[in-house]
Design an enzyme around this catalytic site. Structure first.
Site, PDB file in Angstrom:
ATOM      1  N   SER A 136     -13.052   1.922  10.581  1.00 30.23           N
ATOM      2  CA  SER A 136     -12.314   2.013   9.319  1.00 30.23           C
ATOM      3  C   SER A 136     -13.004   1.247   8.193  1.00 30.23           C
ATOM      4  O   SER A 136     -13.523   0.141   8.403  1.00 30.23           O
ATOM      5  CB  SER A 136     -10.903   1.449   9.498  1.00 30.23           C
ATOM      6  N   ALA A 137     -12.966   1.848   7.012  1.00 26.37           N
ATOM      7  CA  ALA A 137     -13.482   1.169   5.818  1.00 26.37           C
ATOM      8  C   ALA A 137     -12.677  -0.097   5.508  1.00 26.37           C
ATOM      9  O   ALA A 137     -13.130  -0.953   4.744  1.00 26.37           O
ATOM     10  CB  ALA A 137     -13.453   2.127   4.624  1.00 26.37           C
ATOM     11  N   ASP A 138     -11.503  -0.223   6.115  1.00 25.71           N
ATOM     12  CA  ASP A 138     -10.699  -1.445   5.912  1.00 25.71           C
ATOM     13  C   ASP A 138     -11.499  -2.691   6.301  1.00 25.71           C
ATOM     14  O   ASP A 138     -11.402  -3.740   5.654  1.00 25.71           O
ATOM     15  CB  ASP A 138      -9.427  -1.413   6.774  1.00 25.71           C
TER      16      ASP A 138
ATOM     17  N   ASP B   1     -16.566   5.923  14.344  1.00 25.49           N
ATOM     18  CA  ASP B   1     -15.344   5.829  13.547  1.00 25.49           C
ATOM     19  C   ASP B   1     -14.885   4.376  13.427  1.00 25.49           C
ATOM     20  O   ASP B   1     -14.219   3.830  14.310  1.00 25.49           O
ATOM     21  CB  ASP B   1     -14.238   6.699  14.160  1.00 25.49           C
TER      22      ASP B   1
ATOM     23  N   GLU C 198       0.828  -1.220   0.000  1.00 23.95           N
ATOM     24  CA  GLU C 198       0.000   0.000   0.000  1.00 23.95           C
ATOM     25  C   GLU C 198       0.858   1.264   0.000  1.00 23.95           C
ATOM     26  O   GLU C 198       2.062   1.211   0.287  1.00 23.95           O
ATOM     27  CB  GLU C 198      -0.950   0.022   1.202  1.00 23.95           C
TER      28      GLU C 198
ATOM     29  N   LYS D 243      -3.075  -1.485  15.942  1.00 21.05           N
ATOM     30  CA  LYS D 243      -2.560  -0.668  17.048  1.00 21.05           C
ATOM     31  C   LYS D 243      -3.596  -0.521  18.126  1.00 21.05           C
ATOM     32  O   LYS D 243      -4.780  -0.485  17.843  1.00 21.05           O
ATOM     33  CB  LYS D 243      -2.315   0.740  16.536  1.00 21.05           C
TER      34      LYS D 243
ATOM     35  N   VAL E  85      -5.459   0.534   3.166  1.00 25.33           N
ATOM     36  CA  VAL E  85      -5.630  -0.927   3.107  1.00 25.33           C
ATOM     37  C   VAL E  85      -6.871  -1.262   2.267  1.00 25.33           C
ATOM     38  O   VAL E  85      -6.817  -2.103   1.356  1.00 25.33           O
ATOM     39  CB  VAL E  85      -5.743  -1.523   4.531  1.00 25.33           C
TER      40      VAL E  85
ATOM     41  N   LYS F 282      -5.307  10.918   0.786  1.00 25.92           N
ATOM     42  CA  LYS F 282      -5.496   9.581   1.371  1.00 25.92           C
ATOM     43  C   LYS F 282      -6.790   9.019   0.779  1.00 25.92           C
ATOM     44  O   LYS F 282      -7.866   9.563   1.004  1.00 25.92           O
ATOM     45  CB  LYS F 282      -5.581   9.701   2.896  1.00 25.92           C
TER      46      LYS F 282
HETATM   47  N1  PSU Z   1      -2.222   1.771  10.580  1.00 30.00           N
HETATM   48  C1  PSU Z   1      -0.892   1.961  10.639  1.00 30.00           C
HETATM   49  N2  PSU Z   1      -0.265   2.674   9.671  1.00 30.00           N
HETATM   50  C2  PSU Z   1      -0.965   3.212   8.633  1.00 30.00           C
HETATM   51  C3  PSU Z   1      -2.372   2.980   8.567  1.00 30.00           C
HETATM   52  C4  PSU Z   1      -2.954   2.263   9.558  1.00 30.00           C
HETATM   53  O1  PSU Z   1      -0.265   1.488  11.560  1.00 30.00           O
HETATM   54  O2  PSU Z   1      -0.359   3.875   7.778  1.00 30.00           O
HETATM   55  C5  PSU Z   1      -3.146   3.521   7.402  1.00 30.00           C
HETATM   56  C6  PSU Z   1      -3.534   2.385   6.440  1.00 30.00           C
HETATM   57  O3  PSU Z   1      -3.474   2.860   5.115  1.00 30.00           O
HETATM   58  C7  PSU Z   1      -4.974   2.086   6.822  1.00 30.00           C
HETATM   59  C8  PSU Z   1      -5.448   3.473   7.158  1.00 30.00           C
HETATM   60  O4  PSU Z   1      -5.721   1.522   5.783  1.00 30.00           O
HETATM   61  O5  PSU Z   1      -4.363   4.077   7.863  1.00 30.00           O
HETATM   62  C9  PSU Z   1      -6.700   3.445   8.000  1.00 30.00           C
HETATM   63  O6  PSU Z   1      -7.211   4.729   8.075  1.00 30.00           O
HETATM   64  P1  PSU Z   1      -8.671   4.948   8.688  1.00 30.00           P
HETATM   65  O7  PSU Z   1      -8.514   4.589  10.119  1.00 30.00           O
HETATM   66  O8  PSU Z   1      -8.950   6.395   8.445  1.00 30.00           O
HETATM   67  O9  PSU Z   1      -9.574   4.008   7.933  1.00 30.00           O
HETATM   68 MN    MN Z   2     -11.910   6.422  10.357  1.00 30.75          MN
END
Ligand code: PSU
Ligand code: MN
Length: 308
Positions: A140-142, A138, A25, A159, A106, A86
């Site tokens: 994540s879309a992941d 909140d 990624e 994390k 991701v 992003k």
């Molecule tokens: N966790 C990490 N490092 C990162 C990310 C997550 O330890 O760089 C990044 C990844 O690209 C993940 C994104 O898909 O943050 C998730 O963001 P959000 O929580 O806004 O979905």
């Molecule tokens: Mn988010």
């Protein structure tokens, strides 16, 4: 659809030769780490993939195209530039249509890898259910992507900026296998352990590749998480890092950080509060994931060739 996708020469050649390919990624490069460590990390990770017998495909959005595999120059521009968007699933059409520079999360890397028929993807950590999500929503879309897109993600767990228990619950509801490689519990990124037991652990790369193949042959849609703990010598002390994470979350709240800015803010703050120790750990765990992920990709590639 093909007109939006551009393979690098190296990836194109790997496809023709039937070699294993590993997706990587780009948000981790643009929003996860500072320059120049980010570009150095990206290059080293690509080399680890090659050294272990596969071809790396770092994915990013450049000039209206989904790039599958970046040149060295592209990687440099990408790591240096301060106006990279992003890009999550929501943002993908707009960033392509308006020809902006975009880093894939991701979720989006999974979408793009799947479009290019790449099934194995290596990163650092996945997004998940944030602490306090019961009020902020909140999530994540992941996680939603893991529920629907057939790509396996090798990571060091998630994390503890996230609510790990709720993240696992969400993945269970969505039917996403979480496989511990050489661990019985979900690793917490900077540390090898958490209190969250996994229901499937293995020390066998072959079992992981076979499980993925079986899942997709059964038409069980969606991805899988392969959780690979950070090597012992680079892990941070649990109490130390958790104290720092709590502090970072507190500052995010005070600064009214939300939405897509939340994860990058927390990562940057944690790096600052640890004097860069979190960055070193982050780089080492990604490299380790690259090694294990490539072994899975090579094994998976052999199996799918045998059965086709
Ligand atoms: N966790 C990490 N490092 C990162 C990310 C997550 O330890 O760089 C990044 C990844 O690209 C993940 C994104 O898909 O943050 C998730 O963001 P959000 O929580 O806004 O979905
Ligand atoms: Mn988010």
């Amino acid at each position: 659809m093909k007109k939006y996708i551009e393979l690098s020469t190296e990836v194109q050649q790997a496809k023709e030769e039937g070699k294993a390919i590993v997706a990587l990624e780009s948000t981790i490069i643009s929003h996860g780490m500072p320059y120049p460590q980010n570009v150095k990390m990206a290059r080293e990770v690509e080399q680890i993939v090659r050294d272990n017998g596969a071809v790396p495909a770092t994915i990013a959005i450049i000039d209206g195209k989904i790039k599958i595999g970046l040149t060295d120059d592209e990687l440099e521009v990408f790591g240096k530039s301060s106006d990279v968007a992003k890009v999550s699933r929501r943002d993908l059409p707009q960033i392509i249509a308006t020809k902006q520079l975009g880093a894939t999360t991701v979720a989006t890397t999974m979408i793009c890898a799947d479009l290019a028929d790449i099934k194995i993807f290596v990163t650092g950590g996945i997004g998940g259910v944030h602490k306090g999500a019961e009020t902020t929503m909140d999530i994540s879309a992941d996680l939603e992507e893991l529920a629907q897109t057939d790509v396996a993600v090798i990571c060091a767990g998630a994390k503890s900026i996230l609510d790990l228990a709720l993240t696992l619950e969400y993945l269970e509801t969505k039917g996403v296998p979480v496989i511990g490689y050489e661990t019985e519990c979900l690793p917490a990124f900077y540390t090898r352990k958490s209190e969250h037991q996994l229901n499937f652990s293995t020390n066998s790369i072959n079992d992981i590749a076979e499980t993925l193949k079986t899942k997709w042959e059964l038409n069980l849609k969606g991805g899988a998480v392969i959780a690979n703990p950070i090597p012992k010598e680079y892990a941070l002390d649990e109490d130390y890092i958790n104290g720092i994470i709590d502090q970072a979350i507190k500052e995010a709240k005070e600064n009214h950080i939300s939405g897509k800015d939340s994860t990058p803010f927390l990562l940057g703050k944690i790096k600052e509060l640890t004097d860069g120790k979190s960055l070193d750990a982050n780089i080492e765990l990604v490299k380790h994931n690259a090694k294990v992920g490539t072994q899975i990709a090579v094994s998976f590639n052999k199996k799918t060739k045998m059965s086709s």
